[in-house]
Enzyme design. Structure first.
Site, PDB file in Angstrom:
ATOM      1  N   GLY A 123       0.839  -1.199   0.000  1.00 18.26           N
ATOM      2  CA  GLY A 123       0.000   0.000   0.000  1.00 18.26           C
ATOM      3  C   GLY A 123       0.868   1.241   0.000  1.00 18.26           C
ATOM      4  O   GLY A 123       2.094   1.146   0.140  1.00 18.26           O
ATOM      5  N   LYS A 124       0.260   2.374  -0.205  1.00 18.22           N
ATOM      6  CA  LYS A 124       1.016   3.629  -0.115  1.00 18.22           C
ATOM      7  C   LYS A 124       0.048   4.770   0.097  1.00 18.22           C
ATOM      8  O   LYS A 124      -1.114   4.695  -0.318  1.00 18.22           O
ATOM      9  CB  LYS A 124       1.792   3.884  -1.410  1.00 18.22           C
ATOM     10  CG  LYS A 124       2.972   4.814  -1.232  1.00 18.22           C
ATOM     11  CD  LYS A 124       4.163   4.048  -0.683  1.00 18.22           C
ATOM     12  CE  LYS A 124       5.426   4.844  -0.645  1.00 18.22           C
ATOM     13  NZ  LYS A 124       6.572   3.940  -0.521  1.00 18.22           N
ATOM     14  N   GLY A 125       0.555   5.832   0.715  1.00 19.41           N
ATOM     15  CA  GLY A 125      -0.276   7.017   0.896  1.00 19.41           C
ATOM     16  C   GLY A 125       0.494   8.255   0.512  1.00 19.41           C
ATOM     17  O   GLY A 125       1.730   8.243   0.448  1.00 19.41           O
TER      18      GLY A 125
END
Ligand code: GLU
Length: 432
Positions: free
Chosen positions: A121-123
């Site tokens: 995931g990444k933000g």
């Protein structure tokens, strides 16, 4: 003479076909190459190349001057077949949804390359943290956390530091999450301060893991790290600590840079001095003991090891032909385009791809999470030993795959990683 021709080439319209620099499409191209080697069926390909979940949020905060400003933030979970989503939070003015989607996919392949039980995931938040006060950053981080709270958690999605976020950012995320759920949840983020369940060795882990795999690559390329010349592009967490660790191994750091430019000295630079100079002035540019050099020229310096440790698209079709390093170790995510990969491979440059070379960070994030979930406290030596074992195992796996399929190291890492995620997906089956 060389300078003249370089100037001429730059002022002429490029004859080379333009390449696609969109990071998300690049990440899909990289995936497709591996999917082809693995002969994945069309349905499975679709599942693995599409992000599982995308969340975009508005983040209104009160600025110090009393005005309200709304920032835009993203959290993308690419794949969770092998475990909870895992990956950093980036604060940068050039963040886009496509960039975060690419970074999330790269995390999924990275956790699979080093074989830790996480997805990817990444933000990111579109903002300029260099021009924000600590209070503004705290309010933005807390509101962002609150907005994405339904999809994060120790067993759902575990953020960590990335470009322009650090252990303080993680402490705010952890506190906001914990206050909302009503109990202290250490495992919701990694890269925390040591006083708050952070792991010893996490801060240095990306750079240390990079060193571990460069040592392996040096054996293959018959390069002695002692006295080897090293160029580091980018002076954030990965680049600055890598420069220091390579110097400890008696390599010679002949050039380093940050977003404003670089310094160069063929006789070697002291990264600790560069660090102190940057703390005082905001940049390594102008530090004593070296001559100024642009980021562009720095990348094409003759050296043994080039470490791109900044942002995406540092090595492209524009400069790949001029790269003179023997080993390129990607401490950054996505610094080399697929077209540039082909050029480096043709030039027989040994590439340590991002999903292997910078996987030390997420590996020690995993160790931090394990310590949090079980109430363990490991010594720094123990962490570093486990990290080294993981990185060397992953290097050996990727190298073996590259020999088996006759492909360069990036494609090998993708074949290994995509294969692992594909196996997990198939054995789970399709719900419902
Ligand atoms: N941001 C780092 C990366 O790109 C670390 C992610 C993590 O520790 O979860 O790998």
């Amino acid at each position: 003479m060389a300078t003249v021709s370089k100037t001429l080439t730059r002022s002429m319209p490029s004859l080379a076909p333009r390449e696609d620099l969109n990071p998300y499409r690049i990440s899909q191209m990289q995936f497709d190459i591996a999917a082809e080697y693995l002969k994945l069926d069309a349905g499975l390909r679709q599942v693995l190349r599409t992000p599982k979940r995308i969340m975009e949020v508005a983040i209104p905060i009160k600025l110090d001057n009393g005005q309200v400003k709304v920032f835009t933030g993203f959290r993308v979970q690419h794949n969770v077949a092998r475990g909870p989503a895992k990956g950093g939070m980036r604060y940068h003015p050039s963040v886009t949804l496509d960039e975060v989607k690419a970074l999330a996919a790269w995390m999924a392949w990275k956790t699979a390359t080093v074989n830790i039980p996480f997805g990817g995931g990444k933000g990111g938040v579109i903002c300029d943290p260099k021009r924000m006060s600590k209070g503004e950053l705290e309010r933005m981080t807390r509101r962002f956390t609150s907005e994405i709270l339904p999809i994060i958690g120790p067993d759902r999605d575990i953020p960590a530091p990335d470009v322009y976020t650090d252990s303080q950012t993680m402490a705010w995320i952890m506190d906001t999450y914990s206050m909302t759920v009503g109990h202290t949840a250490l495992g919701v983020v990694t890269g925390k301060p040591i006083s708050l369940g952070g792991s010893l060795g996490r801060n240095e882990a990306t750079a240390r893991g990079c060193l571990n795999v460069v040592e392996e690559a040096c054996k293959i390329k018959r390069i002695n790290l002692r006295g080897a010349t090293v160029v580091v592009q980018g002076f954030g967490n990965a680049g600055s600590i890598a420069a220091r660790l390579f110097l400890e191994k008696k390599a010679k750091i002949i050039a380093l840079s940050d977003s404003r430019g670089g310094v160069h000295n063929p006789r070697g630079l002291d990264p600790l001095k560069a660090q102190r100079f940057k703390e005082r002035t905001g940049s390594v540019v102008g530090m004593p003991g070296g001559a100024r050099i642009s980021n562009e020229d720095l990348l094409t310096l003759k050296c043994d090891i080039l470490i791109p440790a900044a942002l995406e698209n540092a090595v492209t079709l524009e400069n790949a032909e001029q790269i003179q390093a023997k080993i390129v170790a990607e401490a950054a995510n996505g610094p080399t385009t697929p077209r540039a990969d082909e050029v480096l491979a043709r030039k027989n440059i040994f590439l340590l791809p991002d999903i292997l070379a910078n996987a030390g960070g997420v590996t020690v994030s995993y160790f931090e999470w394990v310590q949090n979930m079980y109430g363990y406290k490991w010594s720094e030596e123990e962490v570093n030993q486990k990290l080294e074992a993981t990185m060397k195992r992953a290097f050996a796996d990727v190298y073996e795959t590259s020999r088996k399929y006759h492909v360069h190291m990036r494609t090998a890492a993708y074949i290994l990683a995509v294969g692992r995620v594909a196996d997990a997906t198939m054995v789970r089956g399709l719900f419902p």
